[in-house]
Design a protein around this motif. Structure first.
Motif, short mmCIF file in Angstrom:
data_model
loop_
_atom_site.label_atom_id
_atom_site.label_comp_id
_atom_site.label_asym_id
_atom_site.label_seq_id
_atom_site.Cartn_x
_atom_site.Cartn_y
_atom_site.Cartn_z
N GLY A 164 -18.66 -15.13 8.03
CA GLY A 164 -18.98 -16.37 8.75
C GLY A 164 -18.36 -17.60 8.13
N LEU A 165 -17.53 -17.40 7.10
CA LEU A 165 -16.90 -18.53 6.40
C LEU A 165 -15.42 -18.54 6.73
N ARG A 166 -14.92 -19.68 7.18
CA ARG A 166 -13.52 -19.79 7.55
C ARG A 166 -12.67 -20.09 6.31
N ALA A 167 -11.58 -19.36 6.17
CA ALA A 167 -10.70 -19.52 5.00
C ALA A 167 -9.27 -19.73 5.45
N ALA A 168 -8.53 -20.51 4.65
CA ALA A 168 -7.09 -20.69 4.84
C ALA A 168 -6.42 -20.25 3.54
N ALA A 169 -5.31 -19.52 3.66
CA ALA A 169 -4.70 -18.98 2.46
C ALA A 169 -3.19 -19.09 2.48
N HIS A 170 -2.62 -19.25 1.30
CA HIS A 170 -1.18 -19.05 1.09
C HIS A 170 -1.03 -17.76 0.30
N TRP A 171 -0.30 -16.83 0.87
CA TRP A 171 -0.30 -15.44 0.42
C TRP A 171 1.13 -15.00 0.11
N SER A 172 1.30 -14.34 -1.03
CA SER A 172 2.61 -13.78 -1.40
C SER A 172 2.42 -12.33 -1.84
N LEU A 173 3.38 -11.50 -1.49
CA LEU A 173 3.34 -10.07 -1.82
C LEU A 173 4.61 -9.71 -2.59
N TYR A 174 4.44 -8.99 -3.70
CA TYR A 174 5.60 -8.65 -4.55
C TYR A 174 5.69 -7.16 -4.81
N PRO A 175 6.45 -6.43 -4.01
CA PRO A 175 6.73 -5.03 -4.32
C PRO A 175 7.85 -5.00 -5.38
N LEU A 176 7.50 -4.60 -6.60
CA LEU A 176 8.46 -4.66 -7.71
C LEU A 176 9.21 -3.33 -7.75
N ASP A 177 10.18 -3.29 -6.86
CA ASP A 177 10.90 -2.06 -6.55
C ASP A 177 12.19 -2.03 -7.37
N ASP A 178 12.30 -1.05 -8.25
CA ASP A 178 13.51 -0.95 -9.05
C ASP A 178 14.59 -0.11 -8.38
N GLY A 179 14.38 0.25 -7.15
CA GLY A 179 15.39 1.03 -6.45
C GLY A 179 15.03 2.50 -6.47
N ASP A 180 15.56 3.18 -5.49
CA ASP A 180 15.25 4.60 -5.31
C ASP A 180 16.38 5.43 -5.88
N HIS A 212 4.72 -0.38 -8.52
CA HIS A 212 4.21 -1.63 -9.09
C HIS A 212 4.24 -2.71 -8.01
N VAL A 213 3.08 -3.05 -7.48
CA VAL A 213 2.97 -4.05 -6.41
C VAL A 213 1.90 -5.06 -6.80
N THR A 214 2.24 -6.34 -6.76
CA THR A 214 1.25 -7.37 -6.97
C THR A 214 1.20 -8.27 -5.74
N SER A 215 0.11 -9.00 -5.62
CA SER A 215 -0.03 -9.95 -4.52
C SER A 215 -0.86 -11.12 -5.01
N HIS A 216 -0.48 -12.32 -4.62
CA HIS A 216 -1.22 -13.52 -4.99
C HIS A 216 -1.67 -14.22 -3.72
N ALA A 217 -2.88 -14.77 -3.75
CA ALA A 217 -3.35 -15.59 -2.63
C ALA A 217 -4.16 -16.76 -3.16
N THR A 218 -3.82 -17.94 -2.67
CA THR A 218 -4.63 -19.13 -2.89
C THR A 218 -5.47 -19.32 -1.63
N ILE A 219 -6.78 -19.20 -1.78
CA ILE A 219 -7.69 -19.15 -0.62
C ILE A 219 -8.61 -20.36 -0.68
N SER A 220 -8.58 -21.17 0.37
CA SER A 220 -9.32 -22.44 0.41
C SER A 220 -10.42 -22.38 1.46
N LEU A 221 -11.62 -22.83 1.07
CA LEU A 221 -12.76 -22.88 1.99
C LEU A 221 -13.41 -24.25 1.91
#
Lengths: 220, 220
Positions: free
Chosen positions: B127-143, B202-211
């Motif tokens: 029931g709480l509205r949130a706004a976010a800036h979201w980044s996703l980092y797949p740390l892929d060294d290649g196949d 190895h995958v990281t993700s960052h989000a700044t979430i504002s309410l």
């Protein structure tokens, strides 16, 4: 097993052609959190206290976008965060640095040599002590010649540099703990971003930077 | 040029052997910033309001480390952030999710198949509205087979999923803007982390979430 640490200069030779910050996607996104009921004037005063004349700065309700040269961006971040913390209020800044992915989600410059300026002028001290949790992400898709990337090699090299600078406190889960003058902490983060950026095109870095915390420091 | 968007399931077949969260390095680091002079009780009450019985939780002066299953970590984050925001105070949370790099700076599980659970239970709405800036980092060294990674392919696929979920607002510089119920925003971030984690270790993700922001929403 941990990788052998290799000096960054053995990994690649940087390009000599400097692209401009906008075309290379050099910039930052940050948010500033003064833990006071009067947070609005602290944030607005801090944003106006710093010289943004050489930068593109766009603030929305979540964070502030900054585009310009690496040195101008880091100087601006130091001045904004220092202005907020100089009020004495417990203030946390979250900083995202990015390079090599200019087109929002689309990295239009993915192919080609990585570029980063050789030297980042050291930021002048602020007299404000900061503690940070810092992460560096070289988004390395692998080298066409060797067939594999190694994003951790750049990270290990950068952590060694932080130890030399004296801001390294310890490795934590998912982050490196830094302590020191706000300027030295930001210089460490900026140096790492550039060092990785000499061998990988798309490099981001995140830091949660805390000043005036009432909690006992878990750091140095 | 932007890459062609490929469904994630065409990129790799996930491993069927589920490693435990600690050995695979599954967890989060987050910080909570209630913009009030009385921030200490808001943070402490929020941390105790959530059920941490299935998790390892360690708070220091910069951020809080959380280790456990993906579902338990995300449920805990929803409950802590919701408890702080339920006070009505403008609150920002910064969340870092990480997987596949268990040994702090040393990724001891770098080689081998990526693993992520197939399903993440949707978090119940707050029931709480949130706004976010979201980044996703797949740390892929290649196949090893193809010789090159493609970290942007996973990012494009995940953004398509956010559009289907209805939380996607737009692409920003260095981040994706999400808006919606806090639970839907966190589910979007968690789903993206897992989707990329099925093809990259190895995958990281960052989000700044504002309410409860007093600023006019720049979002939906």
């Amino acid at each position: 097993m941990p990788e052998t640490i290799r000096p960054l200069h053995t990994l690649a030779t940087p390009s000599t052609a400097p692209p401009d910050p906008r075309s290379y996607g050099v910039g930052a996104r940050f948010s500033l959190h003064p833990m006071t009921t009067d947070f609005v004037p602290v944030i607005l005063d801090a944003l106006t206290a710093a010289d943004a004349s050489a930068l593109e700065v766009v603030t929305d309700d979540v964070s502030t976008f900054v585009q310009g040269t690496e040195s101008d961006v880091l100087t601006y971040l130091r001045d904004v965060i220092a202005a907020a913390a100089a009020t004495g209020v417990h203030t946390v800044a979250h900083v995202l640095l990015s390079r090599g992915c200019p087109g929002e989600v689309a990295c239009e410059l993915r192919d080609g040599d990585p570029y980063a300026p050789t030297d980042l002028p050291a930021l002048a001290p602020t007299g404000l002590r900061a503690a940070a949790h810092w992460s560096l992400y070289p988004l390395d898709d692998g080298d066409a010649a060797t067939g594999r990337g190694d994003h951790m090699a750049a990270i290990y090299a950068v952590i060694e540099r932080a130890k030399e600078r004296g801001t390294f406190t310890r490795s934590e889960h998912f982050a490196t703990r830094l302590d020191g003058d706000l300027a030295d902490v930001l210089t460490t983060v900026g140096e790492g971003w550039l060092a990785a950026g000499r061998v990988v095109r798309h490099v981001t870095s995140h830091a949660t930077i805390s000043l005036n915390s009432p909690s006992p420091a878990a750091g140095a």
